[in-house]
Write a protein that holds these residues in place. Sequence first.
Motif, PDB file in Angstrom:
ATOM      1  N   ASN A  86       0.797  -1.226   0.000  1.00  0.00           N
ATOM      2  CA  ASN A  86       0.000   0.000   0.000  1.00  0.00           C
ATOM      3  C   ASN A  86       0.833   1.280   0.000  1.00  0.00           C
ATOM      4  OD1 ASN A  86       1.009  -0.132   2.583  1.00  0.00           O
ATOM      5  ND2 ASN A  86      -0.971  -0.351   3.598  1.00  0.00           N
ATOM      6  N   HIS A  87       2.166   1.153  -0.115  1.00  0.00           N
ATOM      7  CA  HIS A  87       3.070   2.305  -0.242  1.00  0.00           C
ATOM      8  C   HIS A  87       2.899   3.306   0.898  1.00  0.00           C
ATOM      9  CE1 HIS A  87       3.864   0.713  -4.246  1.00  0.00           C
ATOM     10  NE2 HIS A  87       2.572   0.758  -4.500  1.00  0.00           N
ATOM     11  N   ASP A  88       2.719   2.784   2.111  1.00  0.00           N
ATOM     12  CA  ASP A  88       2.533   3.664   3.249  1.00  0.00           C
ATOM     13  C   ASP A  88       3.811   3.876   4.057  1.00  0.00           C
ATOM     14  OD1 ASP A  88       2.788   1.180   4.390  1.00  0.00           O
ATOM     15  OD2 ASP A  88       1.036   1.366   5.716  1.00  0.00           O
ATOM     16  N   GLY A  89       4.920   3.298   3.593  1.00  0.00           N
ATOM     17  CA  GLY A  89       6.187   3.462   4.293  1.00  0.00           C
ATOM     18  C   GLY A  89       6.433   2.447   5.385  1.00  0.00           C
ATOM     19  N   ALA A  90       5.505   1.504   5.561  1.00  0.00           N
ATOM     20  CA  ALA A  90       5.658   0.467   6.587  1.00  0.00           C
ATOM     21  C   ALA A  90       5.450  -0.900   5.940  1.00  0.00           C
ATOM     22  CB  ALA A  90       4.665   0.679   7.722  1.00  0.00           C
ATOM     23  N   ILE A  91       6.455  -1.760   6.008  1.00  0.00           N
ATOM     24  CA  ILE A  91       6.368  -3.108   5.435  1.00  0.00           C
ATOM     25  C   ILE A  91       6.088  -4.089   6.567  1.00  0.00           C
ATOM     26  CG2 ILE A  91       7.621  -4.917   4.198  1.00  0.00           C
ATOM     27  CD1 ILE A  91       9.225  -2.730   2.804  1.00  0.00           C
TER      28      ILE A  91
ATOM     29  N   ILE B 294       5.128  -4.537  11.926  1.00  0.00           N
ATOM     30  CA  ILE B 294       5.994  -3.812  10.990  1.00  0.00           C
ATOM     31  C   ILE B 294       7.414  -4.356  11.104  1.00  0.00           C
ATOM     32  CG2 ILE B 294       6.980  -1.571  10.397  1.00  0.00           C
ATOM     33  CD1 ILE B 294       4.396  -0.293  11.440  1.00  0.00           C
ATOM     34  N   ILE B 295       7.914  -4.860   9.992  1.00  0.00           N
ATOM     35  CA  ILE B 295       9.272  -5.401   9.928  1.00  0.00           C
ATOM     36  C   ILE B 295      10.274  -4.331   9.516  1.00  0.00           C
ATOM     37  CG2 ILE B 295      10.751  -7.108   8.766  1.00  0.00           C
ATOM     38  CD1 ILE B 295       8.793  -8.304  10.733  1.00  0.00           C
ATOM     39  N   PHE B 296       9.811  -3.376   8.707  1.00  0.00           N
ATOM     40  CA  PHE B 296      10.727  -2.374   8.153  1.00  0.00           C
ATOM     41  C   PHE B 296       9.932  -1.119   7.827  1.00  0.00           C
ATOM     42  CE2 PHE B 296      13.269  -0.449   4.712  1.00  0.00           C
ATOM     43  CZ  PHE B 296      14.526  -0.495   5.284  1.00  0.00           C
ATOM     44  N   SER B 297      10.552   0.049   7.986  1.00  0.00           N
ATOM     45  CA  SER B 297       9.899   1.302   7.635  1.00  0.00           C
ATOM     46  C   SER B 297      10.847   2.185   6.837  1.00  0.00           C
ATOM     47  CB  SER B 297       9.431   2.034   8.900  1.00  0.00           C
ATOM     48  OG  SER B 297      10.538   2.382   9.712  1.00  0.00           O
ATOM     49  N   TYR B 298      10.264   3.078   6.052  1.00  0.00           N
ATOM     50  CA  TYR B 298      11.045   3.977   5.205  1.00  0.00           C
ATOM     51  C   TYR B 298      10.211   5.218   4.920  1.00  0.00           C
ATOM     52  CZ  TYR B 298       8.095   2.425   1.332  1.00  0.00           C
ATOM     53  OH  TYR B 298       7.014   2.155   0.528  1.00  0.00           O
ATOM     54  N   ASP B 299      10.850   6.223   4.330  1.00  0.00           N
ATOM     55  CA  ASP B 299      10.183   7.471   3.986  1.00  0.00           C
ATOM     56  C   ASP B 299       9.671   7.385   2.550  1.00  0.00           C
ATOM     57  OD1 ASP B 299       9.375  10.009   3.361  1.00  0.00           O
ATOM     58  OD2 ASP B 299      11.154  11.013   4.166  1.00  0.00           O
ATOM     59  N   PRO B 300       8.354   7.326   2.332  1.00  0.00           N
ATOM     60  CA  PRO B 300       7.830   7.194   0.966  1.00  0.00           C
ATOM     61  C   PRO B 300       8.251   8.327   0.040  1.00  0.00           C
ATOM     62  CG  PRO B 300       6.112   6.740   2.578  1.00  0.00           C
ATOM     63  CD  PRO B 300       7.280   7.298   3.335  1.00  0.00           C
ATOM     64  N   GLU B 301       8.385   9.548   0.583  1.00  0.00           N
ATOM     65  CA  GLU B 301       8.787  10.676  -0.259  1.00  0.00           C
ATOM     66  C   GLU B 301      10.214  10.495  -0.753  1.00  0.00           C
ATOM     67  OE1 GLU B 301       8.163  14.393   1.600  1.00  0.00           O
ATOM     68  OE2 GLU B 301       5.989  14.128   1.830  1.00  0.00           O
ATOM     69  N   GLU B 302      11.086  10.020   0.121  1.00  0.00           N
ATOM     70  CA  GLU B 302      12.470   9.792  -0.299  1.00  0.00           C
ATOM     71  C   GLU B 302      12.549   8.642  -1.283  1.00  0.00           C
ATOM     72  OE1 GLU B 302      16.862   8.817   1.615  1.00  0.00           O
ATOM     73  OE2 GLU B 302      15.284   9.722   2.829  1.00  0.00           O
ATOM     74  N   ALA B 303      11.711   7.631  -1.081  1.00  0.00           N
ATOM     75  CA  ALA B 303      11.686   6.503  -2.017  1.00  0.00           C
ATOM     76  C   ALA B 303      11.251   6.966  -3.398  1.00  0.00           C
ATOM     77  CB  ALA B 303      10.737   5.425  -1.506  1.00  0.00           C
ATOM     78  N   SER B 304      10.289   7.869  -3.455  1.00  0.00           N
ATOM     79  CA  SER B 304       9.839   8.404  -4.739  1.00  0.00           C
ATOM     80  C   SER B 304      10.942   9.208  -5.399  1.00  0.00           C
ATOM     81  CB  SER B 304       8.602   9.282  -4.524  1.00  0.00           C
ATOM     82  OG  SER B 304       8.174   9.857  -5.737  1.00  0.00           O
ATOM     83  N   TYR B 305      11.714   9.931  -4.597  1.00  0.00           N
ATOM     84  CA  TYR B 305      12.814  10.737  -5.125  1.00  0.00           C
ATOM     85  C   TYR B 305      13.873   9.865  -5.768  1.00  0.00           C
ATOM     86  CZ  TYR B 305      16.891  13.827  -5.164  1.00  0.00           C
ATOM     87  OH  TYR B 305      17.993  14.542  -5.543  1.00  0.00           O
ATOM     88  N   HIS B 306      14.125   8.690  -5.146  1.00  0.00           N
ATOM     89  CA  HIS B 306      15.160   7.789  -5.645  1.00  0.00           C
ATOM     90  C   HIS B 306      14.613   6.734  -6.600  1.00  0.00           C
ATOM     91  CE1 HIS B 306      18.415   9.290  -3.164  1.00  0.00           C
ATOM     92  NE2 HIS B 306      17.621   9.237  -2.102  1.00  0.00           N
ATOM     93  N   ARG B 307      13.405   6.930  -7.066  1.00  0.00           N
ATOM     94  CA  ARG B 307      12.727   5.905  -7.850  1.00  0.00           C
ATOM     95  C   ARG B 307      13.553   5.439  -9.038  1.00  0.00           C
ATOM     96  NH1 ARG B 307       9.112   6.410 -12.177  1.00  0.00           N
ATOM     97  NH2 ARG B 307       7.674   4.661 -12.418  1.00  0.00           N
ATOM     98  N   ARG B 308      14.253   6.323  -9.698  1.00  0.00           N
ATOM     99  CA  ARG B 308      14.965   5.952 -10.918  1.00  0.00           C
ATOM    100  C   ARG B 308      16.209   5.110 -10.656  1.00  0.00           C
ATOM    101  NH1 ARG B 308      12.985   7.740 -15.451  1.00  0.00           N
ATOM    102  NH2 ARG B 308      11.491   9.449 -15.440  1.00  0.00           N
ATOM    103  N   ARG B 309      16.496   4.827  -9.390  1.00  0.00           N
ATOM    104  CA  ARG B 309      17.579   3.889  -9.113  1.00  0.00           C
ATOM    105  C   ARG B 309      17.157   2.474  -9.444  1.00  0.00           C
ATOM    106  NH1 ARG B 309      19.942   5.300  -3.256  1.00  0.00           N
ATOM    107  NH2 ARG B 309      21.220   3.470  -3.770  1.00  0.00           N
ATOM    108  N   ALA B 310      15.855   2.214  -9.498  1.00  0.00           N
ATOM    109  CA  ALA B 310      15.356   0.905  -9.911  1.00  0.00           C
ATOM    110  C   ALA B 310      15.416   0.807 -11.431  1.00  0.00           C
ATOM    111  CB  ALA B 310      13.933   0.711  -9.424  1.00  0.00           C
ATOM    112  N   LEU B 311      15.525  -0.418 -11.942  1.00  0.00           N
ATOM    113  CA  LEU B 311      15.581  -0.639 -13.384  1.00  0.00           C
ATOM    114  C   LEU B 311      14.214  -1.013 -13.927  1.00  0.00           C
ATOM    115  CD1 LEU B 311      18.948  -2.621 -13.514  1.00  0.00           C
ATOM    116  CD2 LEU B 311      18.582  -0.188 -13.951  1.00  0.00           C
ATOM    117  N   ILE B 312      13.583  -2.007 -13.297  1.00  0.00           N
ATOM    118  CA  ILE B 312      12.217  -2.365 -13.647  1.00  0.00           C
ATOM    119  C   ILE B 312      11.408  -2.486 -12.372  1.00  0.00           C
ATOM    120  CG2 ILE B 312      12.904  -3.549 -15.773  1.00  0.00           C
ATOM    121  CD1 ILE B 312      12.434  -6.203 -14.345  1.00  0.00           C
ATOM    122  N   GLU B 313      10.111  -2.289 -12.467  1.00  0.00           N
ATOM    123  CA  GLU B 313       9.255  -2.387 -11.301  1.00  0.00           C
ATOM    124  C   GLU B 313       7.871  -2.823 -11.753  1.00  0.00           C
ATOM    125  OE1 GLU B 313       9.264   1.569  -9.702  1.00  0.00           O
ATOM    126  OE2 GLU B 313       7.864   2.323 -11.212  1.00  0.00           O
ATOM    127  N   GLY B 314       6.991  -3.054 -10.777  1.00  0.00           N
ATOM    128  CA  GLY B 314       5.622  -3.410 -11.097  1.00  0.00           C
ATOM    129  C   GLY B 314       5.492  -4.724 -11.842  1.00  0.00           C
TER     130      GLY B 314
END
Length: 508
Positions: free
Chosen positions: A234-239, A267-287
Amino acid sequence: MSRILSCFLALWLTLPFFAAAQELPPTPTPDGETVYRALLMGCDNFLSQPSTTPSSYNNVRNMAEALTGGTMAFQTLVTHPEGVSTTGEMAALILDTFSDADEDDVSYFYLSTHGLWEEDMTAAQMVLLLSDGQRESAVSAYMLRTMFDQIPGKKVLIIDACHAGAMLGKGVSTLLGNVFQGEDYTVICSSGGAEESWFWSGDIDGEHLAGAGYFSGALSRALSVEGGFAADDNHDGAITLSELKRYLLSHHGASTVRTYPENSDEIIFSYDPEEASYHRRRALIEGISYESDVLTRDDPTVYFSFNVVSRVQLAYQLVYHRGGRWDFDNATLLYDNDGEFSPEPMAGRTLSLGLKERAITIEREDDSSGYVLLQLLTIERGIPSVASSRVLCVPPDTGDPALAVNAPALFAPEDGEELTFSVAHLFPCELTITIEDMEGHTVRRLSARQGTRPERLSPQGSSFTWDGRNSSGDIAGEGLYCIRVRAYVNGERYEFVSDPVMLLSVSG
């Protein structure tokens, strides 16, 4: 005890080195707040088993990078990737790393090594090898629990080893207990009790510099910015543990991940969704999305899609399940030359950006059945990396799967106990598993026409776990329940109902 071999696939992957043992400097934390600590260990060089060099070493590195890439701010993170040889040494490292833990804290432990278990063993007797290449010993699941029982607070154990699920009593045909039952423990195992956990290794300029485990790769993609924090549905920053398990079952096919508790919003892991969006292009393929994991007689084709975020070369590896194990040595490799498949790459041909839809037809003999592992490999500068792997189920054209259920007679979910059971079926098929009360009402559906996967059970079959909760998430009332199994083989349906199982209420 028979000798169990780990498995290797020769791919190329450049992984930079890191310190043999490192520790983050302690970070002051206000009183009453949760403090996170981690100890990551790996063993590669053994006396009784084949070397996995440098797979465990790199697994530890991958996990360290993943865990420090979020917002959980580990106060202490210790890596020990070059092996330990005695239980005393392991116990000392555990006590030293987590000595300041209290009831509000969370302690993470990761271990990559060889695991050993046989059908005549209990869950507590499952062992993990400890070795530094000079001396070797083993720590049993029971001994590991004893070590961590000394640590206050929550413990999250990630065991990356063959047969790891046996310590939870999962992924086995026999009825075993769970060594880590209890509210203080969360456990993630790379494989079921009867399964191997697969590694690969490769040489660079004649040296063992490349290699890792398929499980650790999938886990790090699930939790890292490079993987787009792919497990977060759900892209809420909490896995959560449930999200993580769903992702791993969908994208890690070489073995079957097992967890305790079975279904948990912890919750096993948490992150900042805004920062993840900023770094999105570090991924090669997704979805990455698959239309189905079951191939039919009329259409033995797997359909899938993905989104290309950065121009990259892509290949597909098909690995067939033969003789009870994945036959990586005779895998088929197909390069995606921007929509055209070929066993050879076309120079300079990379995929353009955007959504891609693909279809690969699996060759099969008449009325043959089995399993195929589809791996999606991204290739940068000639170096491939597994982006996803999926088990494809190929049922026979016809046949009665001869269903049977092996389940305990009773369990008490209020104590954290789960109902883990096995379903025997002679060949690959689709399974629907429901828990029903004695009036025939469905209390919980565990799977819905889900394709089976090779779990190496004897007799051949699949294992499932019910946590005792109904479809609303509440613990079901005390009483008798049965397990209804429906198997589908190319449109034909077969059914089996288990003997009653008693759910005990401790409070009652």
